[in-house]
Design a protein around this motif. Structure first.
Motif, short mmCIF file in Angstrom:
data_model
loop_
_atom_site.label_atom_id
_atom_site.label_comp_id
_atom_site.label_asym_id
_atom_site.label_seq_id
_atom_site.Cartn_x
_atom_site.Cartn_y
_atom_site.Cartn_z
N THR A 114 -96.77 10.10 -4.92
CA THR A 114 -97.33 9.24 -3.87
C THR A 114 -98.62 8.58 -4.34
N ILE A 115 -99.47 9.31 -5.04
CA ILE A 115 -100.70 8.74 -5.57
C ILE A 115 -100.39 7.57 -6.50
N ALA B 132 -101.44 3.66 -6.02
CA ALA B 132 -102.23 2.97 -7.05
C ALA B 132 -101.58 1.66 -7.48
N TYR B 133 -100.26 1.64 -7.51
CA TYR B 133 -99.55 0.43 -7.96
C TYR B 133 -99.11 -0.46 -6.81
N GLY B 134 -99.45 -0.09 -5.58
CA GLY B 134 -99.14 -0.95 -4.44
C GLY B 134 -97.68 -0.98 -4.07
N LEU C 222 -94.59 5.76 4.75
CA LEU C 222 -96.00 6.05 4.50
C LEU C 222 -96.66 4.98 3.63
N THR C 223 -96.05 4.66 2.51
CA THR C 223 -96.68 3.69 1.61
C THR C 223 -96.68 2.28 2.21
N SER C 224 -95.69 1.96 3.03
CA SER C 224 -95.69 0.65 3.69
C SER C 224 -96.84 0.54 4.67
N ALA C 225 -97.07 1.60 5.45
CA ALA C 225 -98.17 1.58 6.41
C ALA C 225 -99.52 1.54 5.70
N ILE D 189 -105.91 8.13 -9.81
CA ILE D 189 -106.94 8.59 -8.88
C ILE D 189 -108.19 7.71 -8.99
N GLU D 190 -108.60 7.42 -10.22
CA GLU D 190 -109.78 6.56 -10.42
C GLU D 190 -109.54 5.17 -9.86
N THR D 191 -108.32 4.66 -10.00
CA THR D 191 -107.99 3.35 -9.44
C THR D 191 -108.18 3.34 -7.93
N LEU D 192 -107.71 4.39 -7.27
CA LEU D 192 -107.82 4.46 -5.81
C LEU D 192 -109.27 4.71 -5.38
N LYS D 193 -110.00 5.51 -6.14
CA LYS D 193 -111.43 5.69 -5.83
C LYS D 193 -112.17 4.37 -5.90
N ALA D 194 -111.81 3.56 -6.90
CA ALA D 194 -112.46 2.26 -7.05
C ALA D 194 -112.18 1.34 -5.87
#
Length: 397
Positions: A92-93, A97-99, A105-108, A136-141
């Motif tokens: 899921t992470i 990260a890749y949209g 869940l990912t659509s919402a 994880i770093e991508t999402l933190k950013a």
């Protein structure tokens, strides 16, 4: 948290059973909890468990639409005050990260503008894998808040870092994020954004490459956190943020007048606009015709808005931006002192991901005492929140 709508995303890991406690605690504290389960999550815990705890329908299939008046994943995204994903698997992470948006869940989450808290849970070697850490770093950013997993005995038999944080910790983080969301309530904030346009003749003008994305991100973050926000914007292709009073201007002179007229009525002023330093000395009332000779234009200085604000300020907290290509720290601190600023946000626009018309930025924040914080390459929305955090911390003393 009473009345806050929290979307709890549960993904397919053994720690899914702990998500039931998260749902229960959030509900007991007054939150309106809506649960989205991935199909894998339903292999560990039943939907009935979360339905009983939340007192709401549990979502798992993006095509399972019960209310024809709304599209379920968009409705959840639009009305959420916070998204919490616990447990969050490596899969899921990666999708976040890749949209990717291949389930409910990912659509919402791709559609929401709400803050996001993620609690990873996985095998220690999976968690340490470079690809997982990069995601994880991508999402933190992008501004996602992570609740670090704990160390201990894992379901797979290994001992190490990877077990999901305890439900009480995740609930505390969710509460902290929601409290920050309104931590600027009652603050009057003025922000400028975008370029200015200085006309040469009826069809030509000089401008710069600013997209306005940084100023708009600050305005959006501030209004989300409860501030009363006015945005004075030069010409951009961006939609004005919801809930923000937006004043559209074109030239440096217009921005000067609009900002000074509003300056005294605001507590914080953040000048993120890229205002032209010069304008053509003479405006040609008709289109200038080309000829075989070269063209020479005379330019004169435009009003220095930031310097004038520095002279006039009393109790206002004044923040400037410095877009540089060399000697960034030296130029930024000189500008801060010369114009009587409280903070200045400096960036080297020659760096990848830090220039104009991109969604990210790489900035350093300076005060009169020197460097306050250096931020890595981050989404401009995350930069906006980090800047507001620093301003609030200094003002609160």
């Amino acid at each position: 948290m009473r009345g806050k709508r929290i979307v709890l995303g549960v993904t397919g890991g053994i720690a899914a059973y702990k998500a039931a406690s998260i749902c229960s605690q959030l509900s007991q504290q007054g939150a309106d909890v809506r649960v989205i389960m991935t199909q894998a999550a339903t292999q560990f815990v039943t939907k009935m468990t979360f339905q009983a705890l939340s007192r709401h329908e549990v979502y798992s299939d993006v095509f399972d639409e019960h209310d024809p008046s709304v599209i379920a994943h968009i409705d959840l995204a639009d009305h959420a005050d916070l998204f919490v994903v616990a447990p969050a698997t490596a899969h899921t992470i990666a999708k976040l990260a890749y949209g990717l948006a291949d389930d409910m869940l990912t659509s919402a989450m791709l559609a929401t503008r709400a803050p996001v808290v993620i609690a990873p849970a996985m095998n220690v070697h999976m968690y340490q894998h470079p690809t997982v850490q990069k995601n994880i770093e991508t999402l933190k950013a992008r501004g996602y808040r992570f609740v670090e997993p704990g160390e201990g005995q894992l379901a797979c038999g290994y001992v190490g870092k990877g077990r999901m944080a305890e439900p009480e910790v995740i609930v505390d983080v969710a509460r902290d994020v929601l409290m920050r969301e309104k931590d600027l309530h009652g603050v009057r904030l003025l922000v400028t954004g975008g370029p200015t346009v200085e006309p040469i003749d009826p069809v030509r003008y000089v401008t710069n490459r600013s997209s306005g994305k940084m100023g708009y991100a600050i305005a959006e973050a501030a209004v989300r956190r409860g501030a009363d926000v006015t945005l004075v914007s030069g010409p951009t292709h961006l939609d004005p943020p919801a809930g923000v009073t937006t004043v559209q201007v074109t030239s440096a002179e217009e921005m000067y007048r609009e900002v000074l007229d509003r300056f005294e009525a605001h507590d914080i002023v953040i000048k993120a606009a890229a205002v032209a330093d010069y304008r053509p000395a003479h405006y040609a009332g008709h289109k200038m015709k080309k000829n075989d000779s070269s063209l020479v234009l005379e330019f004169v200085r435009t009003p220095d808005i930031l310097a004038e604000l520095g002279k006039r300020k009393s109790d206002q907290f004044l923040v400037g931006f410095a877009a540089e290509t060399n000697d960034v720290e030296q130029h930024a601190i000189h500008k801060l002192k010369q114009k009587n600023l409280d903070l200045i946000v400096a960036n080297d626009v020659s760096k990848p991901g830090a220039g104009f018309d991109v969604d990210t930025n790489v900035v350093s924040i300076y005060s009169r005492d020197g460097l306050v914080k250096e931020l890595p390459k981050m989404d401009k929305r995350a930069v906006a929140d980090a800047l507001l955090d620093e301003i609030k911390g200094i003002r609160d003393g």
